[in-house]
Write an enzyme that holds these catalytic residues in place. Structure first.
Site, mmCIF file in Angstrom:
data_model
loop_
_atom_site.group_PDB
_atom_site.id
_atom_site.type_symbol
_atom_site.label_atom_id
_atom_site.label_comp_id
_atom_site.label_asym_id
_atom_site.label_seq_id
_atom_site.Cartn_x
_atom_site.Cartn_y
_atom_site.Cartn_z
ATOM 1 C CG HIS A 1 45.216 42.370 22.968
ATOM 2 N ND1 HIS A 1 45.388 43.750 23.039
ATOM 3 C CD2 HIS A 1 43.877 42.170 23.033
ATOM 4 C CE1 HIS A 1 44.209 44.339 23.154
ATOM 5 N NE2 HIS A 1 43.267 43.415 23.148
HETATM 6 O O1 RIB Z 1 43.855 43.057 27.595
HETATM 7 C C1 RIB Z 1 43.993 42.083 26.601
HETATM 8 C C2 RIB Z 1 44.367 40.758 27.185
HETATM 9 O O2 RIB Z 1 43.370 40.326 28.108
HETATM 10 C C3 RIB Z 1 44.452 39.636 26.136
HETATM 11 O O3 RIB Z 1 45.378 38.679 26.545
HETATM 12 C C4 RIB Z 1 43.069 39.073 26.167
HETATM 13 O O4 RIB Z 1 43.041 37.718 25.697
HETATM 14 C C5 RIB Z 1 42.765 39.125 27.634
HETATM 15 O O5 RIB Z 1 43.382 37.998 28.244
#
Ligand code: RIB
Ligand code: CA
Length: 310
Positions: free
Chosen positions: A238
């Site tokens: 992500h």
């Molecule tokens: O939902 C994904 C996010 O939540 C990413 O930033 C992961 O590292 C967690 O922080």
């Protein structure tokens, strides 16, 4: 050669945060790291950021610890995905030093007042950024904007809420309402960047220790994700999306949308309400919502950044 994008990275390392740190250190002008409780408690996310600072070999890069808990909600973490340490799955060396301060909010404000045009990149719960915006009403006009990973038209912690926004919906609401340039990397986008075995292998093939450590971390991360999803080829990575959308915008497509955050719904708290109506009287857009990326080209940038640390 265009100048590197100046940015501060607020994060909760976190496996994908680790990739975001490496990508920002190589492809941007990374002016500092601030940490927030999220994937793991603050002491762990801060420790992990210090470990990663050493692994990228940049002792001048400073780490500043921030909020240990959300603005209103109770602290909640994600050890089912990242492990209790927040960065399970690899042999990690103890950091040479700890955080350079425990005042992430002050660091954000001071840095953005000393130099205008900095991007705030938030890849954890938005608590530090929201606190900075509240403490310094001038911040919004001094920064270039905010690029965040969070939200989406579906969730990963609930049917409709993604972890970063779900963990601190009140902070998310502050950020989406701040009024300045805002880029959102939602799950709809980040699920397009999966750490498949071939991509992890490309990381492992890079020279040097960093590639080995990150390949081990991505293997763990993908293991937890793939065990929890029906047909995932690898963990969605992500957080680097919020960084690389700034440094390489040509690899991303976005749409302008009005986005708010639900803070009180019994079943919907933490949802980013993305207004996709075609109605002419819809509210004015406040966000560039990223909808598509060139995954192979983005992964190539990630692999380049890792190899450059050899
Ligand atoms: O939902 C994904 C996010 O939540 C990413 O930033 C992961 O590292 C967690 O922080
Ligand atoms: Ca994160």
């Amino acid at each position: 050669m265009t100048a590197a994008i100046p940015m501060l990275l607020d994060c909760d390392p976190g496996h994908d945060d680790a990739i975001a740190i490496v990508a920002a250190a190589h492809h941007a002008e990374l002016l500092g790291i601030t940490t927030v409780a999220g994937n793991a408690p603050l002491d762990r996310t801060t420790y992990n950021a210090c470990v990663l600072r050493d692994l990228i070999g940049d002792p001048k890069l400073t780490v500043h610890a921030g909020a240990a808990r959300p603005l209103v909600a109770e602290p909640r973490h994600a050890d089912e995905i990242h492990g209790v340490s927040g960065l399970d799955g690899a042999e990690l060396p103890a950091p040479d030093r700890g955080a350079d301060s425990d005042d992430a909010v002050g660091f954000i404000i001071d840095t953005c007042r000393a130099r205008e045009g900095i991007w705030l990149v938030a890849v954890g719960p938005c608590t530090n950024v929201a606190l900075a915006l509240r403490a310094a009403p001038d911040l919004g006009r001094r920064i270039a904007g905010i690029s965040l990973m969070g939200g989406g038209t579906f969730g990963n912690r609930t049917a409709v809420a993604e972890f970063n926004i779900w963990a601190d919906p009140h902070a998310g609401a502050v950020v989406f309402a701040h009024g300045g340039p805002l880029i959102q990397a939602p799950l709809d986008l980040t699920f397009q960047l999966q750490a498949t075995p071939a991509r992890i292998d490309a990381v492992r093939q890079t020279p040097g220790r960093l590639g080995t450590v990150l390949a081990d971390l991505l293997t763990f991360f993908s293991g937890t994700y793939c065990s929890r999803y029906d047909a995932m080829q690898g963990a969605p990575v992500h957080d680097p999306c919020a960084v690389l959308a700034l440094t390489h915008p040509g690899l991303f497509q976005s749409v302008r949308r009005h986005v708010t955050v639900e803070t009180v719904g019994h079943d919907t708290a933490g949802m980013t309400v993305i207004d996709q109506r075609q109605l002419v009287e819809r509210p004015a857009a406040n966000t560039d919502v990223l909808i598509k990326l060139d995954a192979d080209a983005v992964w190539k940038l990630i692999t380049e950044a890792i190899a450059a640390n050899a």
